[in-house]
Enzyme design. Structure first.
Site, PDB file in Angstrom:
ATOM      1  N   SER A 213      -2.273 -11.906   4.625  1.00 50.25           N
ATOM      2  CA  SER A 213      -1.935 -10.362   4.554  1.00 50.25           C
ATOM      3  C   SER A 213      -2.317 -10.004   3.020  1.00 50.25           C
ATOM      4  O   SER A 213      -2.290 -10.502   2.097  1.00 50.25           O
ATOM      5  CB  SER A 213      -0.472 -10.007   4.710  1.00 50.25           C
ATOM      6  OG  SER A 213      -0.156  -8.542   4.727  1.00 50.25           O
TER       7      SER A 213
ATOM      8  N   TYR B 266       8.461 -10.894   3.854  1.00 56.31           N
ATOM      9  CA  TYR B 266       7.162 -10.940   4.279  1.00 56.31           C
ATOM     10  C   TYR B 266       6.190 -11.235   3.317  1.00 56.31           C
ATOM     11  O   TYR B 266       5.316 -12.387   3.219  1.00 56.31           O
ATOM     12  CB  TYR B 266       6.883  -9.668   5.318  1.00 56.31           C
ATOM     13  CG  TYR B 266       5.596  -9.557   5.787  1.00 56.31           C
ATOM     14  CD1 TYR B 266       5.326 -10.536   7.042  1.00 56.31           C
ATOM     15  CD2 TYR B 266       4.272  -8.929   5.112  1.00 56.31           C
ATOM     16  CE1 TYR B 266       3.752 -10.204   7.468  1.00 56.31           C
ATOM     17  CE2 TYR B 266       3.199  -8.926   5.596  1.00 56.31           C
ATOM     18  CZ  TYR B 266       2.763  -9.492   6.668  1.00 56.31           C
ATOM     19  OH  TYR B 266       1.454  -9.440   7.323  1.00 56.31           O
TER      20      TYR B 266
END
Length: 340
Positions: free
Chosen positions: A172, A185
């Site tokens: 990501s 995350y």
């Protein structure tokens, strides 16, 4: 223009042309056909994983997908089979090494050894740091880091024996730039990026190319299945509105095409989305300034409170605002990609 300048310009042009030709030849040499290949996609029953499964199936690959949600898994497998794909579905918790080992073993028996691995399984818990607990961090690391490690360790021996293979780790932009309200995350995705790059460095000599994918926002419809904490309706509204904005988010199909292309040519890294590329570049050049910018951004996000440390799914945090035409693209993607 004197002769010396002309000669320097010609030399520079020839050098650039030579480098471009060399790059093109290397790219062509690495080209990897997916026809009749066995492809394992973790988290493949919905969202980006399902879009990737469809596209690999269109290219004649044999597909294995896994999920922890049986009804979504059944629906995804049925859809892929209706399209003519050879597909196996596994209810598998990829953070459990024994389950991963059993799954990969069965895939090898029924479809052949895994030749392409897509580590796509993920989890998101959004909310202020005050509402995050240690289990939120542990869960993120288990799914984004340890699960990817387990699957890679299972498939690499057969890839080495064949002298070729493709591994794609879906990280990501949050693994390049830490984003407020997504600390578990981002931290786990940073770990995945580091591991993915290290695996590539050591496996290239065996013809195994590991690709790290760093997507920005994507319109997969997955926002409704994310976890939200604190003032959950506000947190979800921010998430859903950003995901649905076509200016700053990428369509799932476009992202999947770029991912497959990166795998085909064994690229080291692919950052998806103009905003993600810009953010990554700026962070590389001015890491302190970008981090301070995130401090400013955090002031505009919802504070702690609401349901506190409890967490609920995005679809449990819907409001008339998040079900309005402003999020129509997200709603459409969710329906298309088995997110309901």
């Amino acid at each position: 223009m004197d002769n010396k300048t002309k000669n320097n310009l010609l030399l520079a042009g020839a050098s650039l042309g030579g480098l471009y030709l060399l790059r093109s030849l290397r790219r062509k040499k690495r080209e990897f056909s997916f026809t009749d290949r066995t492809v394992l996609i973790t988290g493949g029953s919905r969202g980006l994983g399902l879009v990737l499964a469809r596209m690999f199936a269109e290219q004649g690959a044999r597909i294995a997908i896994c999920s922890r949600t049986q009804d979504q898994l059944d629906k995804a497998c049925a859809e892929l089979r209706e399209g003519g794909a050879a597909v196996l579905g596994f209810n598998c918790d990829v953070s459990d090494r024994d389950q991963v080992s059993a799954m990969v073993s069965e895939i090898k028996q029924k479809l052949g050894p895994v030749e392409v691995l897509i580590n796509n399984a993920g989890v998101i818990s959004a909310g202020p740091l005050e509402e995050m607990d240690v289990p939120d961090f542990e869960e993120a690391m288990n799914i984004h880091y340890w699960a990817a490690l387990y699957t890679m360790l299972e498939v690499v021996p057969d890839m080495k024996a064949r002298g070729e293979g493709r591994i794609v780790n879906i990280a990501s932009i949050g693994g390049k730039v830490s984003v407020p309200h997504l600390v578990p995350y981002s931290g786990s995705k940073f770990a995945l990026v580091g591991m993915s790059e290290g695996f590539r460095a050591e496996l290239c000599k065996y013809g195994i190319y590991v690709t790290t994918i760093n997507p920005g926002l994507m319109r997969t419809g997955s926002a409704r299945n994310a976890f939200v904490k604190g003032q959950h309706e506000k947190e979800y509204a921010v998430f859903a509105l950003m995901d649905a904005n076509p200016i700053i988010s990428l369509a799932a199909e476009e992202a999947a095409r770029k991912i497959i292309d990166a795998a085909r040519y064994g690229k080291a890294e692919e950052t998806l989305g103009l905003n993600a590329k810009l953010m990554s570049t700026l962070h590389g050049m001015f890491p302190g300034a970008v981090t301070d910018l995130m401090c400013v951004l955090n002031n505009f996000l919802p504070g702690p409170g609401g349901i506190g440390k409890e967490r609920v799914r995005g679809y449990e945090s819907e409001t008339p605002f998040t079900q309005s035409p402003l999020t129509a693209l997200n709603q459409q993607a969710a329906a298309q990609n088995n997110e309901y």
